[in-house]
Design a protein around this motif. Structure first.
Motif, mmCIF file in Angstrom:
data_model
loop_
_atom_site.group_PDB
_atom_site.id
_atom_site.type_symbol
_atom_site.label_atom_id
_atom_site.label_comp_id
_atom_site.label_asym_id
_atom_site.label_seq_id
_atom_site.Cartn_x
_atom_site.Cartn_y
_atom_site.Cartn_z
ATOM 1 N N ARG A 215 0.817 -1.216 0.000
ATOM 2 C CA ARG A 215 0.000 0.000 0.000
ATOM 3 C C ARG A 215 0.853 1.269 0.000
ATOM 4 O O ARG A 215 0.607 2.183 -0.755
ATOM 5 C CB ARG A 215 -0.888 0.019 1.250
ATOM 6 N N ASP A 216 1.816 1.300 0.885
ATOM 7 C CA ASP A 216 2.575 2.518 1.149
ATOM 8 C C ASP A 216 4.036 2.307 0.754
ATOM 9 O O ASP A 216 4.767 1.596 1.437
ATOM 10 C CB ASP A 216 2.470 2.863 2.643
ATOM 11 N N PRO A 217 4.497 2.922 -0.345
ATOM 12 C CA PRO A 217 5.880 2.716 -0.797
ATOM 13 C C PRO A 217 6.924 3.210 0.198
ATOM 14 O O PRO A 217 8.098 2.872 0.083
ATOM 15 C CB PRO A 217 5.949 3.493 -2.115
ATOM 16 N N GLU A 218 6.493 4.004 1.182
ATOM 17 C CA GLU A 218 7.433 4.478 2.195
ATOM 18 C C GLU A 218 7.672 3.449 3.296
ATOM 19 O O GLU A 218 8.532 3.634 4.152
ATOM 20 C CB GLU A 218 6.899 5.779 2.841
ATOM 21 N N GLN A 219 6.865 2.377 3.271
ATOM 22 C CA GLN A 219 6.941 1.361 4.322
ATOM 23 C C GLN A 219 7.397 0.015 3.755
ATOM 24 O O GLN A 219 7.247 -0.262 2.562
ATOM 25 C CB GLN A 219 5.579 1.188 5.002
ATOM 26 N N ALA A 220 7.958 -0.823 4.613
ATOM 27 C CA ALA A 220 8.370 -2.172 4.240
ATOM 28 C C ALA A 220 7.970 -3.126 5.361
ATOM 29 O O ALA A 220 7.543 -2.703 6.438
ATOM 30 C CB ALA A 220 9.881 -2.226 3.999
ATOM 31 N N GLY A 221 8.108 -4.426 5.077
ATOM 32 C CA GLY A 221 7.824 -5.435 6.089
ATOM 33 C C GLY A 221 9.002 -6.376 6.232
ATOM 34 O O GLY A 221 9.617 -6.778 5.237
ATOM 35 N N ALA A 222 9.352 -6.704 7.465
ATOM 36 C CA ALA A 222 10.422 -7.660 7.737
ATOM 37 C C ALA A 222 9.806 -8.998 8.115
ATOM 38 O O ALA A 222 8.760 -9.054 8.772
ATOM 39 C CB ALA A 222 11.306 -7.164 8.872
ATOM 40 N N PHE A 223 10.467 -10.082 7.694
ATOM 41 C CA PHE A 223 10.047 -11.431 8.056
ATOM 42 C C PHE A 223 11.295 -12.217 8.416
ATOM 43 O O PHE A 223 12.174 -12.417 7.578
ATOM 44 C CB PHE A 223 9.318 -12.105 6.894
ATOM 45 N N LEU A 224 11.416 -12.602 9.682
ATOM 46 C CA LEU A 224 12.575 -13.358 10.157
ATOM 47 C C LEU A 224 12.112 -14.693 10.702
ATOM 48 O O LEU A 224 11.073 -14.767 11.385
ATOM 49 C CB LEU A 224 13.324 -12.586 11.242
#
Length: 401
Positions: A215-224
């Motif tokens: 949705r928001d190109p300024e945001q990201a998601g981490a998955f560990l």
């Protein structure tokens, strides 16, 4: 519809299975109430997918497909790299994305909106006791006044509160599968492009991945994700969970130090074991379980699709049974148990697939999955597992609101 018009059903959990079940029950003449511990619907979350004829047929009968297509992600390609930043494996979008992929929060919102005309939602509350009576189930809540319902359904996930109250301690039903997973949102400091999927550093027993927000190109998601024996920690203690994740990844390079810095500042974190739930009987008296509470896996067990199908079958069988909840619960479990267990098996493989424990295991996975023929076979097998031949067609015409 006969005597079920006045059937009151309390559903614990407003993620996926709960609102899906409320939608069907409301349409079929029941009066559903959904109680949810969180103060509001949870936003964002990982992408979830549907695949195969059964999933798509149920979504179509629900009337939610147009809304889901409007928020579909397009799939999530995955690129695995080594400590030197070299690409070792690339999986195309359709491998993880199925026939349609959406963010969990978007799916939850769509189901909530479609079920809301028929359903009472109690956010920021939870059950504290369940007592069967000759006419129903007496329920006490943390905040709301005590009430009695005809039926109670636990749709509250692998750590089900209803299951603990009515069936027994979690340790009797939940098995640890040897891995933990963590996700959180962070600023998109890498300038990652939406729709390009996730890139992850793989070392033996560990995966640290990051991708742009849809949705928001300024945001990201981490998955560990990391291999570990069972850890003893407080599921309500955010700082303790952050510390466990940080310790597990503190020696890695690439972008991992910056990811861990963002974790320290994050107000939210999803952290849980990869586990599976196995309940010998999915109902007791007037109380039943659905979705991961009954038979599921934290990640990779097709739990979202199974929950959608299970909600359709449970509501349909309750309507068919004309008030005989025991017959409905028995038929629901007979139709779904083998199916759910077949889908659930994928959860056993998720950790070893995403983070093989040895360098040899990493090389083997990367080599095998670089072959298009094998990938295509795995996609077809996934569609087979997610399908039920002869899925019942329940009477589902919506009642007037």
């Amino acid at each position: 519809m006969h005597d079920q018009e006045h059937k009151t059903v309390l559903i614990s959990g407003a993620s996926i299975a709960g609102p899906a079940l409320a939608l069907w029950l409301g349409r079929l003449g029941f009066t559903p109430t959904v109680v949810e511990l969180a103060p509001a619907l949870r936003e964002g979350g990982q992408a979830v997918d549907f695949r195969g004829d059964t999933h798509m047929t149920v979504l179509d009968r629900m009337g939610v497909l147009p809304d889901l297509r409007r928020v579909r992600t397009g799939g999530s390609p995955m690129t695995f790299i080594d400590e030197h930043g070299r690409q070792r494996l690339h999986l195309p979008a359709e491998f993880a994305g199925g026939d349609i992929e959406v963010l969990r929060g978007d799916l939850s919102r769509v189901l909530y909106e479609h079920s809301a005309p028929y359903t009472e939602y109690l956010f920021g509350d939870s059950l504290t006791s369940l007592t069967e009576t000759p006419t129903g189930v007496g329920v006490t809540f943390r905040h709301s006044a005590p009430r009695e319902f005809d039926l109670v359904i636990g749709a509250d996930g692998i750590h089900s509160h209803v299951r603990r109250l009515a069936f027994g301690p979690e340790a009797q039903y939940v098995s640890h599968l040897g891995y933990y997973a963590a996700t959180w949102r962070l600023p998109n400091y890498l300038g990652l492009e939406s729709g390009k999927g996730v890139t992850g550093l793989n070392t033996p027993g560990r995966l640290a991945a990051v991708g742009a927000d849809y949705r928001d190109p300024e945001q990201a998601g981490a998955f560990l994700l990391f291999a570990s024996p069972r850890l003893d920690y407080d599921r309500q203690d955010l700082e303790q969970q952050k510390s466990l994740v940080t310790r597990a990844f503190s020696d890695l390079g690439w972008e991992v130090p910056r990811l861990l810095d963002s974790l320290r500042a994050s107000p939210e974190l999803y952290f849980d074991s990869i586990s599976r739930s196995d309940v010998p009987a999915w109902s007791t008296g007037r109380i039943a379980l659905i979705g991961d509470a009954a038979c599921g896996a934290t990640i990779g067990g097709m739990g979202t699709g199974t929950a959608i199908v299970a909600a359709y079958v449970l509501a349909g069988e309750l309507a068919r049974a004309n008030g005989d909840h025991r017959a409905a619960f028995t038929r629901y479990e007979a139709l779904l148990r083998d199916y759910a267990q077949g889908c659930q098996k994928g959860g056993d493989r998720t950790g070893p697939f995403l983070a093989p424990r040895t360098r040899r295991g990493l090389r083997l996975r990367n080599g095998l999955l670089s072959r298009p023929l094998l990938l295509n076979w795995m996609l077809k097998e996934g569609q087979k597992v997610s399908s039920i031949p002869g899925l019942p067609d329940y009477a589902t015409s919506p009642r007037p609101v």
